[in-house]
Design a protein around this motif. Structure first.
Motif, PDB file in Angstrom:
ATOM      1  N   ASN A   1       0.817  -1.200   0.000  1.00  0.00           N
ATOM      2  CA  ASN A   1       0.000   0.000   0.000  1.00  0.00           C
ATOM      3  C   ASN A   1       0.863   1.268   0.000  1.00  0.00           C
ATOM      4  O   ASN A   1       1.983   1.272   0.504  1.00  0.00           O
ATOM      5  N   THR A   2       0.341   2.334  -0.563  1.00  0.00           N
ATOM      6  CA  THR A   2       1.079   3.586  -0.730  1.00  0.00           C
ATOM      7  C   THR A   2       1.673   4.155   0.560  1.00  0.00           C
ATOM      8  O   THR A   2       2.843   4.540   0.555  1.00  0.00           O
ATOM      9  N   PRO A   3       0.947   4.223   1.684  1.00  0.00           N
ATOM     10  CA  PRO A   3       1.578   4.798   2.884  1.00  0.00           C
ATOM     11  C   PRO A   3       2.849   4.061   3.298  1.00  0.00           C
ATOM     12  O   PRO A   3       3.855   4.704   3.635  1.00  0.00           O
ATOM     13  N   PHE A   4       2.840   2.733   3.258  1.00  0.00           N
ATOM     14  CA  PHE A   4       4.031   1.987   3.666  1.00  0.00           C
ATOM     15  C   PHE A   4       5.150   2.129   2.639  1.00  0.00           C
ATOM     16  O   PHE A   4       6.309   2.316   3.009  1.00  0.00           O
ATOM     17  N   THR A   5       4.828   2.080   1.359  1.00  0.00           N
ATOM     18  CA  THR A   5       5.888   2.240   0.346  1.00  0.00           C
ATOM     19  C   THR A   5       6.487   3.644   0.420  1.00  0.00           C
ATOM     20  O   THR A   5       7.693   3.803   0.240  1.00  0.00           O
ATOM     21  N   ASN A   6       5.659   4.649   0.731  1.00  0.00           N
ATOM     22  CA  ASN A   6       6.184   6.013   0.905  1.00  0.00           C
ATOM     23  C   ASN A   6       7.115   6.078   2.115  1.00  0.00           C
ATOM     24  O   ASN A   6       8.164   6.728   2.065  1.00  0.00           O
ATOM     25  N   PHE A   7       6.721   5.421   3.215  1.00  0.00           N
ATOM     26  CA  PHE A   7       7.574   5.377   4.403  1.00  0.00           C
ATOM     27  C   PHE A   7       8.947   4.809   4.048  1.00  0.00           C
ATOM     28  O   PHE A   7       9.972   5.368   4.444  1.00  0.00           O
ATOM     29  N   MET A   8       8.968   3.728   3.320  1.00  0.00           N
ATOM     30  CA  MET A   8      10.236   3.092   2.954  1.00  0.00           C
ATOM     31  C   MET A   8      11.095   4.019   2.093  1.00  0.00           C
ATOM     32  O   MET A   8      12.318   4.082   2.277  1.00  0.00           O
ATOM     33  N   LYS A   9      10.469   4.757   1.179  1.00  0.00           N
ATOM     34  CA  LYS A   9      11.219   5.685   0.320  1.00  0.00           C
ATOM     35  C   LYS A   9      11.789   6.853   1.119  1.00  0.00           C
ATOM     36  O   LYS A   9      12.956   7.196   0.989  1.00  0.00           O
ATOM     37  N   VAL A  10      10.946   7.467   1.940  1.00  0.00           N
ATOM     38  CA  VAL A  10      11.347   8.664   2.681  1.00  0.00           C
ATOM     39  C   VAL A  10      12.438   8.344   3.705  1.00  0.00           C
ATOM     40  O   VAL A  10      13.323   9.161   3.948  1.00  0.00           O
ATOM     41  N   THR A  11      12.384   7.172   4.304  1.00  0.00           N
ATOM     42  CA  THR A  11      13.342   6.828   5.350  1.00  0.00           C
ATOM     43  C   THR A  11      14.544   6.027   4.837  1.00  0.00           C
ATOM     44  O   THR A  11      15.383   5.607   5.640  1.00  0.00           O
ATOM     45  N   GLU A  12      14.651   5.875   3.536  1.00  0.00           N
ATOM     46  CA  GLU A  12      15.798   5.147   2.974  1.00  0.00           C
ATOM     47  C   GLU A  12      17.100   5.801   3.433  1.00  0.00           C
ATOM     48  O   GLU A  12      17.276   7.012   3.321  1.00  0.00           O
ATOM     49  N   GLY A  13      17.979   5.011   4.024  1.00  0.00           N
ATOM     50  CA  GLY A  13      19.252   5.510   4.525  1.00  0.00           C
ATOM     51  C   GLY A  13      19.181   6.093   5.931  1.00  0.00           C
ATOM     52  O   GLY A  13      20.204   6.435   6.513  1.00  0.00           O
ATOM     53  N   ALA A  14      17.967   6.220   6.487  1.00  0.00           N
ATOM     54  CA  ALA A  14      17.792   6.803   7.817  1.00  0.00           C
ATOM     55  C   ALA A  14      17.635   5.734   8.901  1.00  0.00           C
ATOM     56  O   ALA A  14      17.616   6.048  10.083  1.00  0.00           O
ATOM     57  N   ILE A  15      17.526   4.475   8.490  1.00  0.00           N
ATOM     58  CA  ILE A  15      17.290   3.369   9.422  1.00  0.00           C
ATOM     59  C   ILE A  15      18.495   2.450   9.419  1.00  0.00           C
ATOM     60  O   ILE A  15      18.941   2.001   8.356  1.00  0.00           O
ATOM     61  N   SER A  16      19.019   2.156  10.612  1.00  0.00           N
ATOM     62  CA  SER A  16      20.179   1.270  10.699  1.00  0.00           C
ATOM     63  C   SER A  16      19.782  -0.197  10.842  1.00  0.00           C
ATOM     64  O   SER A  16      20.513  -1.081  10.412  1.00  0.00           O
ATOM     65  N   GLU A  17      18.628  -0.453  11.455  1.00  0.00           N
ATOM     66  CA  GLU A  17      18.138  -1.834  11.610  1.00  0.00           C
ATOM     67  C   GLU A  17      16.631  -1.868  11.430  1.00  0.00           C
ATOM     68  O   GLU A  17      15.916  -0.991  11.923  1.00  0.00           O
ATOM     69  N   PHE A  18      16.162  -2.896  10.724  1.00  0.00           N
ATOM     70  CA  PHE A  18      14.730  -3.080  10.511  1.00  0.00           C
ATOM     71  C   PHE A  18      14.481  -4.584  10.512  1.00  0.00           C
ATOM     72  O   PHE A  18      14.806  -5.269   9.555  1.00  0.00           O
ATOM     73  N   ALA A  19      13.937  -5.082  11.603  1.00  0.00           N
ATOM     74  CA  ALA A  19      13.669  -6.526  11.728  1.00  0.00           C
ATOM     75  C   ALA A  19      12.171  -6.743  11.904  1.00  0.00           C
ATOM     76  O   ALA A  19      11.518  -6.014  12.655  1.00  0.00           O
ATOM     77  N   VAL A  20      11.645  -7.746  11.211  1.00  0.00           N
ATOM     78  CA  VAL A  20      10.226  -8.065  11.297  1.00  0.00           C
ATOM     79  C   VAL A  20      10.073  -9.519  11.696  1.00  0.00           C
ATOM     80  O   VAL A  20      10.650 -10.399  11.049  1.00  0.00           O
ATOM     81  N   ASN A  21       9.307  -9.761  12.755  1.00  0.00           N
ATOM     82  CA  ASN A  21       9.008 -11.117  13.178  1.00  0.00           C
ATOM     83  C   ASN A  21       7.522 -11.361  12.957  1.00  0.00           C
ATOM     84  O   ASN A  21       6.691 -10.610  13.466  1.00  0.00           O
ATOM     85  N   LYS A  22       7.202 -12.405  12.191  1.00  0.00           N
ATOM     86  CA  LYS A  22       5.816 -12.819  11.967  1.00  0.00           C
ATOM     87  C   LYS A  22       5.531 -13.922  12.965  1.00  0.00           C
ATOM     88  O   LYS A  22       6.218 -14.949  12.991  1.00  0.00           O
TER      89      LYS A  22
END
Length: 96
Positions: free
Chosen positions: A70-91
């Motif tokens: 969805n657009t809000p999440f894809t926008n988040f990923m674009k805007v914060t590219e290079g601003a996040i040092s770690e991103f872990a997802v546990n399902k």
């Protein structure tokens, strides 16, 4: 229906904490309105302001996938590219 629980752990680069926080806050309202979103809560660590945790519950993995595309999440990923040092997802699945 088995609820899918997501625990996302996000650590911002020290110089980008406010940017990442601001962009995470922008996700709350549209995500909570998405089909299948049962819970979407954002937390910030009391000891390390750069560390965020998102606790999510979704009606199915297909509905979660729709959120990711969805657009809000894809926008988040674009805007914060290079601003996040770690991103872990546990399902996860609740067992008790």
């Amino acid at each position: 229906m088995t609820t899918l629980t997501i625990i996302a752990s996000i650590t911002a680069n020290i110089n980008n904490v406010e940017l990442v926080k601001s962009e995470l806050l922008k996700l709350i309202t549209p995500t909570r309105a998405e089909a299948g979103c049962l819970q979407y809560d954002l937390h910030q660590d009391n000891e390390n302001a750069a560390h965020f945790t998102v606790v999510e519950n979704w009606g199915s993995s297909e509905l979660l996938q729709a959120h990711i595309e969805n657009t809000p999440f894809t926008n988040f990923m674009k805007v914060t590219e290079g601003a996040i040092s770690e991103f872990a997802v546990n399902k996860m699945t609740k067992i008790a």
